[in-house]
Design a protein around this motif. Structure first.
Motif, PDB file in Angstrom:
ATOM      1  N   MET A   3      71.697  17.996  18.977  1.00  0.00           N
ATOM      2  CA  MET A   3      70.812  19.158  19.031  1.00  0.00           C
ATOM      3  C   MET A   3      70.565  19.464  20.503  1.00  0.00           C
ATOM      4  O   MET A   3      70.076  18.619  21.243  1.00  0.00           O
ATOM      5  N   THR A   4      70.965  20.659  20.917  1.00  0.00           N
ATOM      6  CA  THR A   4      70.733  21.072  22.298  1.00  0.00           C
ATOM      7  C   THR A   4      69.847  22.307  22.301  1.00  0.00           C
ATOM      8  O   THR A   4      69.628  22.934  21.259  1.00  0.00           O
ATOM      9  N   GLU A   5      69.377  22.662  23.475  1.00  0.00           N
ATOM     10  CA  GLU A   5      68.509  23.833  23.577  1.00  0.00           C
ATOM     11  C   GLU A   5      69.263  25.101  23.204  1.00  0.00           C
ATOM     12  O   GLU A   5      68.727  25.968  22.504  1.00  0.00           O
ATOM     13  N   ALA A   6      70.512  25.206  23.641  1.00  0.00           N
ATOM     14  CA  ALA A   6      71.302  26.395  23.309  1.00  0.00           C
ATOM     15  C   ALA A   6      71.548  26.497  21.801  1.00  0.00           C
ATOM     16  O   ALA A   6      71.444  27.588  21.211  1.00  0.00           O
ATOM     17  N   PHE A   7      71.855  25.356  21.171  1.00  0.00           N
ATOM     18  CA  PHE A   7      72.088  25.344  19.729  1.00  0.00           C
ATOM     19  C   PHE A   7      70.817  25.727  18.983  1.00  0.00           C
ATOM     20  O   PHE A   7      70.838  26.549  18.055  1.00  0.00           O
ATOM     21  N   ALA A   8      69.691  25.143  19.360  1.00  0.00           N
ATOM     22  CA  ALA A   8      68.418  25.432  18.694  1.00  0.00           C
ATOM     23  C   ALA A   8      68.017  26.892  18.879  1.00  0.00           C
ATOM     24  O   ALA A   8      67.514  27.525  17.944  1.00  0.00           O
ATOM     25  N   ALA A  11      70.311  28.967  16.604  1.00  0.00           N
ATOM     26  CA  ALA A  11      69.915  28.779  15.202  1.00  0.00           C
ATOM     27  C   ALA A  11      68.603  29.494  14.910  1.00  0.00           C
ATOM     28  O   ALA A  11      68.443  30.108  13.840  1.00  0.00           O
ATOM     29  N   ALA A  12      67.670  29.450  15.838  1.00  0.00           N
ATOM     30  CA  ALA A  12      66.380  30.116  15.645  1.00  0.00           C
ATOM     31  C   ALA A  12      66.540  31.633  15.597  1.00  0.00           C
ATOM     32  O   ALA A  12      65.716  32.324  14.990  1.00  0.00           O
ATOM     33  N   ALA A  13      67.602  32.158  16.211  1.00  0.00           N
ATOM     34  CA  ALA A  13      67.843  33.600  16.176  1.00  0.00           C
ATOM     35  C   ALA A  13      68.640  34.026  14.951  1.00  0.00           C
ATOM     36  O   ALA A  13      68.424  35.110  14.408  1.00  0.00           O
ATOM     37  N   ALA A  96      65.514  24.997   8.510  1.00  0.00           N
ATOM     38  CA  ALA A  96      66.316  25.013   9.735  1.00  0.00           C
ATOM     39  C   ALA A  96      65.576  25.742  10.852  1.00  0.00           C
ATOM     40  O   ALA A  96      65.591  25.301  12.015  1.00  0.00           O
ATOM     41  N   GLU A  97      64.942  26.836  10.509  1.00  0.00           N
ATOM     42  CA  GLU A  97      64.163  27.581  11.508  1.00  0.00           C
ATOM     43  C   GLU A  97      63.022  26.727  12.046  1.00  0.00           C
ATOM     44  O   GLU A  97      62.781  26.681  13.254  1.00  0.00           O
ATOM     45  N   ARG A 117      73.050  18.743  12.252  1.00  0.00           N
ATOM     46  CA  ARG A 117      73.931  18.883  11.080  1.00  0.00           C
ATOM     47  C   ARG A 117      73.226  19.636   9.942  1.00  0.00           C
ATOM     48  O   ARG A 117      73.841  20.443   9.263  1.00  0.00           O
ATOM     49  N   ARG A 118      71.956  19.335   9.753  1.00  0.00           N
ATOM     50  CA  ARG A 118      71.189  20.010   8.701  1.00  0.00           C
ATOM     51  C   ARG A 118      71.086  21.512   8.989  1.00  0.00           C
ATOM     52  O   ARG A 118      71.264  22.337   8.096  1.00  0.00           O
ATOM     53  N   ILE A 119      70.840  21.853  10.230  1.00  0.00           N
ATOM     54  CA  ILE A 119      70.751  23.266  10.608  1.00  0.00           C
ATOM     55  C   ILE A 119      72.112  23.938  10.449  1.00  0.00           C
ATOM     56  O   ILE A 119      72.216  25.052   9.922  1.00  0.00           O
TER      57      ILE A 119
END
Length: 166
Positions: A3-8, A11-13, A96-97, A117-119
């Motif tokens: 989990m990285t900041e870019a990935f999060a 995913a949040a977007a 996931a959000e 992985r869940r996200i």
């Protein structure tokens, strides 16, 4: 996978956009499923009343034959399955959000492969539903009239054969 900041952030977007589509689709399929259910319930009630009112064996057989033609259709089953699928995807995407935002809100986040992985799974299921929904509609719109033609032709030839045998 970590989990990285870019990935999060991504995913949040992405997750809310898929959830928005899910809500619209659930409303469409929910309405369609409800309408089919109400129609089928009405047909069953009418068939039951007609069966109780039938006086002769011929009348009873006619009611039973008509009742067999009604029932839950493949379209209703597909609508119900897609509605249930969208409910599951919406719940997974909401989780996931939350995971993405919780990761971004933490001052010193620890990379969690399980959360990543869940996200990823949640977003991939959402993307799958985005693809399968219009495909299902296309199949229904394309194949349903053809099946009706085949069924009508079968009934026609069956009736014609019965008339010839009389």
């Amino acid at each position: 996978m970590q989990m990285t900041e870019a990935f999060a952030t991504t995913a949040a977007a992405v997750a809310p956009v898929i959830v928005l589509v899910a809500v619209v689709e659930m409303r469409i399929y929910g309405t369609r499923t409800r309408d089919v259910g109400l129609t089928e319930a009405r047909l069953i009630e009418e068939s039951t009343q007609a069966l109780l009112a039938a006086r002769t064996e011929e009348e009873r057989n006619a009611v039973i034959t008509g009742a067999r033609r009604s029932g839950v259709t493949p379209t209703a089953i597909a609508s119900l399955a897609l509605s249930a699928g969208w409910v599951v995807v919406t719940i997974l995407l909401a989780l996931a959000e939350y995971s993405s935002l919780a990761f971004l809100a933490t001052e010193t986040p620890s990379p969690s492969p399980v959360a990543a992985r869940r996200i990823l799974l949640s977003i991939m299921l959402g993307m799958f539903m985005l693809i399968i929904t219009p495909l299902t509609r296309w199949c229904r719109d394309y194949f349903h009239p053809m099946f009706r033609v085949f069924a009508s032709s079968h009934r026609y030839w069956k009736a014609r054969k019965a008339i010839r045998n009389e």
